[in-house]
Enzyme design. Structure first.
Site, PDB file in Angstrom:
ATOM      1  N   ASN A  81       3.092  78.206  37.625  1.00  0.00           N
ATOM      2  CA  ASN A  81       3.890  77.412  36.697  1.00  0.00           C
ATOM      3  C   ASN A  81       5.032  76.817  37.489  1.00  0.00           C
ATOM      4  OD1 ASN A  81       5.375  76.378  34.510  1.00  0.00           O
ATOM      5  ND2 ASN A  81       6.489  78.301  34.286  1.00  0.00           N
ATOM      6  N   GLY A  82       5.153  75.498  37.440  1.00  0.00           N
ATOM      7  CA  GLY A  82       6.275  74.872  38.125  1.00  0.00           C
ATOM      8  C   GLY A  82       5.847  73.679  38.947  1.00  0.00           C
ATOM      9  N   CYS A 125      16.276  77.306  34.566  1.00  0.00           N
ATOM     10  CA  CYS A 125      16.055  76.079  33.782  1.00  0.00           C
ATOM     11  C   CYS A 125      16.632  76.244  32.373  1.00  0.00           C
ATOM     12  CB  CYS A 125      14.557  75.782  33.689  1.00  0.00           C
ATOM     13  SG  CYS A 125      14.176  74.471  32.523  1.00  0.00           S
ATOM     14  N   SER A 155      11.181  72.664  16.486  1.00  0.00           N
ATOM     15  CA  SER A 155      12.145  72.597  17.590  1.00  0.00           C
ATOM     16  C   SER A 155      13.614  72.595  17.171  1.00  0.00           C
ATOM     17  CB  SER A 155      11.840  71.369  18.457  1.00  0.00           C
ATOM     18  OG  SER A 155      11.746  70.219  17.646  1.00  0.00           O
ATOM     19  N   TYR A 212      14.350  74.207  24.389  1.00  0.00           N
ATOM     20  CA  TYR A 212      13.110  73.796  23.735  1.00  0.00           C
ATOM     21  C   TYR A 212      11.876  74.611  24.111  1.00  0.00           C
ATOM     22  CZ  TYR A 212       8.866  71.095  22.903  1.00  0.00           C
ATOM     23  OH  TYR A 212       7.614  70.720  22.525  1.00  0.00           O
ATOM     24  N   CYS A 254      12.938  65.531  35.452  1.00  0.00           N
ATOM     25  CA  CYS A 254      12.867  66.886  36.002  1.00  0.00           C
ATOM     26  C   CYS A 254      11.818  66.881  37.112  1.00  0.00           C
ATOM     27  CB  CYS A 254      12.445  67.881  34.922  1.00  0.00           C
ATOM     28  SG  CYS A 254      12.216  69.540  35.595  1.00  0.00           S
ATOM     29  N   GLY A 269       1.541  75.229  27.074  1.00  0.00           N
ATOM     30  CA  GLY A 269       0.544  74.282  27.567  1.00  0.00           C
ATOM     31  C   GLY A 269      -0.684  74.307  26.696  1.00  0.00           C
ATOM     32  N   CYS A 329       3.514  74.917  32.121  1.00  0.00           N
ATOM     33  CA  CYS A 329       2.459  75.927  32.124  1.00  0.00           C
ATOM     34  C   CYS A 329       2.975  77.297  31.747  1.00  0.00           C
ATOM     35  CB  CYS A 329       1.842  76.071  33.508  1.00  0.00           C
ATOM     36  SG  CYS A 329       1.316  74.539  34.241  1.00  0.00           S
ATOM     37  N   CYS A 352      20.099  75.360  35.786  1.00  0.00           N
ATOM     38  CA  CYS A 352      19.816  74.013  36.254  1.00  0.00           C
ATOM     39  C   CYS A 352      19.871  73.123  35.027  1.00  0.00           C
ATOM     40  CB  CYS A 352      18.427  73.927  36.887  1.00  0.00           C
ATOM     41  SG  CYS A 352      17.936  72.219  37.248  1.00  0.00           S
TER      42      CYS A 352
END
Ligand code: AMP
Length: 466
Positions: free
Chosen positions: A114-115, A255, A302, A261, A401, A36, A8, A450
């Protein structure tokens, strides 16, 4: 809850009284659309108006599909929050589309998130045992309900937010709008990005810095992991008491996939440019996986930046080998394997003149199931490429994840099922190499990251989410 993975983007803004912010949020969300594409929503309210007078519009679809001039013009208010969302299996229902809004003690509470909260299932069960009912299946509703409840026992909304976030484990960038305030919190690990921007008559909060530019806001800084930001009367207040949260031993874990990406190329997250991280990854790949070839190309969009980095370090020229039809959505959002395969063909076409008779280095940022890369190799060979060497600018995906990035479960991760040599054969490449994990860490120098999807080292307990 475990099947719910969300990716998100969030955007919030507070301007002086009598300004209207719905258009600003629309522009901000459009800049975050890459985070998103499934649903979008905006909630605004007037800080001088009646408490509880909130204006909310949300639906499934892209930002430009959900909103038009008429809907935006009808949304009056100087404070607001917005959300773009993409969820995979289980969560694709309108009840989960954000912002979520509730009537509570102080009027109306609206929230975007978000998360992914790994202990949301436990918290929810506890509340249900006490008789609570839920409308949505997302963890965001659990947070909203807890904040609303907590508000009855605290002196202000930011204190309620603080008390609730003490219980949350996982990745989150949260924006909470109460009738008079905009409150933001970023998880103490810094898993999810969130930054602050300044406009002449107020402040902006956004998942990525690219959304600040969309409303002409000046970048101020990133929200610190664990920091609570409150904007009231056009002024910004900060509370850092959760910054060294004992739940995560005061450590941080940003992250790394945002850099590989997810984030937009022109964003700078926690002081590191997404572009530079990808370019560096490509350069290091050229050093660890050298190959003789005539040209380097990337999977649009990408793999393009890493391909430029690979070309830079190897001296092999970079060329565009594919044309991308930008009017077709991301391949990844197609739910079935067959649809994913056809999606690839709808979106990309080979430029035969570039690839015919050439030995090609093909770069992408990641391989998940292997569908995209296998298709592209077939297309390149059909167009006459004499060799296709694949280089991936991240290590093999081995673990799911639990913090809100959509990495499917292990049974679908090709690298979990097969060796690198077996993958090479399956996708039909002449050679295949991935970025080494030690090199990946060098792409975000000095930033604790992470990288659990590559090494399985999760920075929190993951109990419920498993
Ligand atoms: P696959 O075809 O299943 O191997 O997926 C790989 C492609 O999906 C690559 O081109 C990636 O850029 C893209 N990708 C990887 N992870 C994600 C994600 N979490 N969300 C959307 N797209 C992704």
């Amino acid at each position: 809850m475990g099947s719910l993975h969300e990716e998100c983007g969030v955007f919030g803004i507070f301007r002086q009284a009598h300004a209207d912010v719905a258009h600003d949020i629309y522009y901000g969300l459009t800049a975050l659309q890459h985070r998103g594409q499934e649903a979008a929503g905006i909630a605004v309210c007037d800080t001088m108006g009646e408490r509880g007078n909130i204006c909310l519009h949300k639906n499934m679809g892209l930002v430009s599909e959900v909103f038009n001039e008429e809907t935006l013009a009808g949304m009056k208010g100087n404070v607001g929050i917005g959300h773009v969302r993409y969820s995979t299996s289980g969560g694709s229902v309108t009840e989960n589309v954000q912002p979520l809004s509730y009537h509570y003690l102080k009027g109306t509470l609206a929230i975007v998130h978000n998360g992914n909260i790994v202990n949301a299932g436990r918290l929810k069960e506890e509340m249900m045992k006490e008789g609570e009912v839920f409308r949505a299946t997302s963890d965001t509703e659990v947070i909203a309900m807890r904040i609303a409840r907590m508000r009855a026992h605290t002196s202000c909304i930011e204190e309620a937010v603080k008390e609730v976030t003490k219980e949350l484990l996982g990745g989150y960038a949260l924006l909470v709008m109460s009738p008079r305030k905009l409150v933001a919190i970023r998880d103490p690990l810094g898993l999810k990005p969130l930054c602050i921007g300044k406009i002449t008559d107020g402040y902006v909060l956004a998942s990525e810095s690219c959304a600040l530019s969309a409303v002409d806001a000046e970048f101020v800084r990133d929200v610190k992991p664990g920091e609570i930001i409150t904007i009231r009367n056009g002024k910004l207040f900060t509370d850092e008491t959760l910054c060294n949260n004992t739940l995560c031993n005061g450590s941080q874990a940003h992250c790394v996939f945002e850099y590989i990406y997810f984030a937009r190329l022109d964003s700078v997250l926690d002081g590191i440019s997404v572009y530079s991280a990808r370019f560096q990854a490509g350069r290091m790949l050229a050093e660890s996986g050298p190959v003789e070839a005539d040209l380097v190309t990337g999977v649009p969009e990408s793999g393009l930046t890493a391909a430029a980095g690979f070309a830079d370090a190897s001296g092999i020229p970079f060329m565009h080998a594919f044309h991308k039809n930008s009017y077709v959505g991301r391949t990844f959002i197609k739910p079935t394997q067959q649809e994913r395969q056809t999606g690839v063909h709808m979106k990309l076409n080979v430029i035969t003149e570039v690839v015919k008779g050439k030995r090609i280095v093909l770069i992408d940022d990641s391989i998940v199931r292997g569908t995209t890369i296998a298709n592209l190799i077939t297309m390149l060979r059909k167009a006459g490429a004499s060799a296709v060497h694949v280089r991936i600018s991240s290590p093999p995906f081995l673990y799911p994840c639990y913090y809100g990035t959509d990495v499917p479960d292990s049974t679908q991760l090709i690298a979990k099922q097969f060796s690198i040599e077996e993958i090479r054969k399956k996708i039909g490449a002449d050679s295949l190499a991935y970025l080494r994990i030690e090199d990946l860490k060098k792409t975000t120098p000095d930033l604790p990251v992470c990288s659990a999807c590559f090494d399985g080292k999760y920075p929190t307990e993951t109990y419920d989410a498993k």
